[in-house]
Design a protein around this motif. Sequence first.
Motif, PDB file in Angstrom:
ATOM      1  N   SER A  70       3.875 -10.632 -45.273  1.00 28.71           N
ATOM      2  CA  SER A  70       5.105 -11.252 -45.751  1.00 28.71           C
ATOM      3  C   SER A  70       6.236 -10.252 -45.530  1.00 28.71           C
ATOM      4  CB  SER A  70       4.994 -11.616 -47.236  1.00 28.71           C
ATOM      5  OG  SER A  70       6.218 -12.122 -47.726  1.00 28.71           O
ATOM      6  N   SER A  71       7.075 -10.512 -44.550  1.00 28.20           N
ATOM      7  CA  SER A  71       8.156  -9.606 -44.135  1.00 28.20           C
ATOM      8  C   SER A  71       7.613  -8.237 -43.713  1.00 28.20           C
ATOM      9  CB  SER A  71       9.193  -9.431 -45.257  1.00 28.20           C
ATOM     10  OG  SER A  71       9.769 -10.669 -45.601  1.00 28.20           O
ATOM     11  N   THR A  72       6.394  -8.241 -43.173  1.00 29.87           N
ATOM     12  CA  THR A  72       5.773  -7.007 -42.679  1.00 29.87           C
ATOM     13  C   THR A  72       5.152  -7.263 -41.310  1.00 29.87           C
ATOM     14  OG1 THR A  72       3.661  -7.511 -43.756  1.00 29.87           O
ATOM     15  CG2 THR A  72       5.237  -6.128 -44.987  1.00 29.87           C
ATOM     16  N   SER A  73       4.883  -6.168 -40.602  1.00 28.75           N
ATOM     17  CA  SER A  73       4.144  -6.227 -39.343  1.00 28.75           C
ATOM     18  C   SER A  73       3.152  -5.081 -39.319  1.00 28.75           C
ATOM     19  CB  SER A  73       5.090  -6.128 -38.144  1.00 28.75           C
ATOM     20  OG  SER A  73       5.778  -4.877 -38.150  1.00 28.75           O
ATOM     21  N   VAL A  74       2.091  -5.232 -38.525  1.00 29.15           N
ATOM     22  CA  VAL A  74       1.076  -4.190 -38.424  1.00 29.15           C
ATOM     23  C   VAL A  74       0.877  -3.806 -36.967  1.00 29.15           C
ATOM     24  CG1 VAL A  74      -0.134  -4.849 -40.539  1.00 29.15           C
ATOM     25  CG2 VAL A  74      -0.788  -5.901 -38.367  1.00 29.15           C
ATOM     26  N   LEU A  75       0.527  -2.541 -36.753  1.00 31.62           N
ATOM     27  CA  LEU A  75       0.279  -2.032 -35.413  1.00 31.62           C
ATOM     28  C   LEU A  75      -0.884  -1.056 -35.479  1.00 31.62           C
ATOM     29  CD1 LEU A  75       1.309  -2.064 -32.467  1.00 31.62           C
ATOM     30  CD2 LEU A  75       2.724  -0.076 -33.052  1.00 31.62           C
TER      31      LEU A  75
END
Length: 225
Positions: A70-75
């Motif tokens: 939720s309003s985040t991204s992962v890498l």
Amino acid sequence: ENSNFKPLPFSFDRASSATVINKDGLIETVGSGEPRIDFSNDAKGALLLEPTRSNSLVQSNQFDTNWIGSSTSVLSGYLGLDGTNSAWLLTKTASSFANIRQNITFSGIHTFSVYLKKGTNTSAVIRSTGGNDARVEINLIDGTTSGAVNTTSVLTESMGNDWWRCSMTLNASSNTAVRIYPEASLGGTTAGNIYMQYAQVEQGSYATSYIPTQGSAVTRVAESC
């Protein structure tokens, strides 16, 4: 005997693989039936014996699958606790309550743990929502905690290289998710990132060694020696 130590045989059994902190401070997996010599709290190493525990999270270190942002991204692809590029970068936008979660229903005494490391943001919140909204704020510089709500205990353990194992125990009541916020203020709007790895939810009053999962819950059986 006569002040001499003698190498005597002993029996050991564990019918599953398990993880351990090796002498280099890295998390490694050992096979079934192999004793674990743990160096996390003993520079000389000590035999690790643990009870049966299950990691109920179906994906413990694949944060782009069953985890919902939720309003985040992962890498992926960052140096992790096993010495490989197995850690993840969790980045939030300048939005309130930005977090990543895995939906899971559980009740009773459980412990939620995850390994976290500071990035451009230097604090985080771990939380379980649902029937018993439990949470704690963690300073990822010195490992101090604050703002604990509805927890029975919280713990941070230094793993070296700025990594912390962060855990909280709660008495869940049909809780429905565990969440990681890459900023201590739940309503904060500071964009930034932290690193994360190896999440676990287990029934019990403390966190045990990490149990990897990939698509389903996994049980590590008790050891006998």
